[in-house]
Design a protein around this motif. Structure first.
Motif, short mmCIF file in Angstrom:
data_model
loop_
_atom_site.label_atom_id
_atom_site.label_comp_id
_atom_site.label_asym_id
_atom_site.label_seq_id
_atom_site.Cartn_x
_atom_site.Cartn_y
_atom_site.Cartn_z
N VAL A 88 -3.75 -5.24 -3.43
CA VAL A 88 -3.95 -3.81 -3.14
C VAL A 88 -4.32 -3.06 -4.41
O VAL A 88 -5.26 -2.26 -4.42
N GLU A 89 -3.59 -3.32 -5.49
CA GLU A 89 -3.85 -2.60 -6.74
C GLU A 89 -5.20 -2.99 -7.35
O GLU A 89 -5.87 -2.15 -7.96
N THR A 135 -7.66 -0.83 -5.25
CA THR A 135 -7.53 0.62 -5.44
C THR A 135 -7.86 1.04 -6.88
O THR A 135 -8.49 2.07 -7.10
N GLN A 147 2.22 4.19 -3.52
CA GLN A 147 2.00 5.64 -3.47
C GLN A 147 3.22 6.43 -3.92
O GLN A 147 3.14 7.62 -4.16
N LEU A 200 0.83 -1.20 0.00
CA LEU A 200 0.00 0.00 0.00
C LEU A 200 0.86 1.25 0.00
O LEU A 200 0.59 2.21 -0.74
#
Length: 218
Positions: free
Chosen positions: A158-159, A162, A17, A13
């Motif tokens: 996670v991707e 998101t 970013q 995560l």
């Protein structure tokens, strides 16, 4: 295992970013996403002309279709495919089947390199990521390799969530720019882009929940 999964999820995560390194690793999910479009096009009798992968983590699969249902299923496949394989990776890891995850990742890289990806950055990414992955497999300690595989599984998870959230958000604020949701809205005039965006996000959460339950049963 639980502590390792928690740490790799947090790391994934945070890493995604970052502006350059994070986007480089996040393209793994993009490749799987675009592969989903391509495989569904072939399954439904269409064709795959090329896949492009870009440094901002976006991607594009240029496909041809022989039917309306083939076009719709192909447009639906990307987000579902990425979410499903996030679950598959966690399923394999929870059973200690790390080798199968390696086989799947190598297959994705090889198929995209040989048949689909043709833009310069996409080829650069596959060659460098694949070379680094092979070097790790040849020289890395078994526990290090397993931790990296867990990190890659966490990265895809996670991707997948998101990116599905992003397309859902865009589908509400700018429906015509919502990628697959916009394409599906055009193909199915009776279902607007926000509903497709919401569906993508819900299925991503569902597969994420299944993935997490493989390690944290509740």
């Amino acid at each position: 295992m639980k502590l390792q999964v928690f740490s790799t999820l947090i790391l994934a995560l945070l890493l995604t970013q970052l502006p350059v390194v994070g986007k480089y690793f996040a393209i793994l999910n993009t490749m799987i996403h675009e592969s989903g479009h391509s495989l569904m096009a072939l399954i439904t009798g269409g064709e795959v002309r090329r896949i492009s992968l870009f440094p901002n983590t976006s991607g594009f699969a240029l496909t041809g279709h022989t039917s309306w249902i083939g076009q719709v299923l192909t447009s639906m496949a990307g987000y579902v495919f990425a979410s499903f394989f996030a679950f598959v990776f966690f399923f394999l890891i929870s059973r200690g089947q790390y080798k199968w995850m390696i086989y799947i990742l190598m297959a994705f890289l090889a198929i995209n390199l040989l048949f689909w990806v043709r833009n310069v950055y996409g080829l650069f990414w596959i060659l460098t990521f694949g070379a680094g992955f092979l070097w790790l497999l040849r020289t890395g300690h078994e526990q290090v390799v397993q931790y990296v595989l867990l990190f890659l599984a966490s990265l895809v998870l996670v991707e997948s969530v998101t990116s599905a959230f992003e397309v859902m958000w865009i589908s509400f604020v700018s429906p015509g720019q919502a990628g697959d949701a916009a394409n599906l809205a055009k193909a199915t005039a009776f279902i607007p882009a926000p509903l497709w965006g919401l569906a993508f996000f819900v299925q991503a959460l569902y597969f994420a929940l299944l993935s997490i339950k493989r390690v944290f049963p509740f």
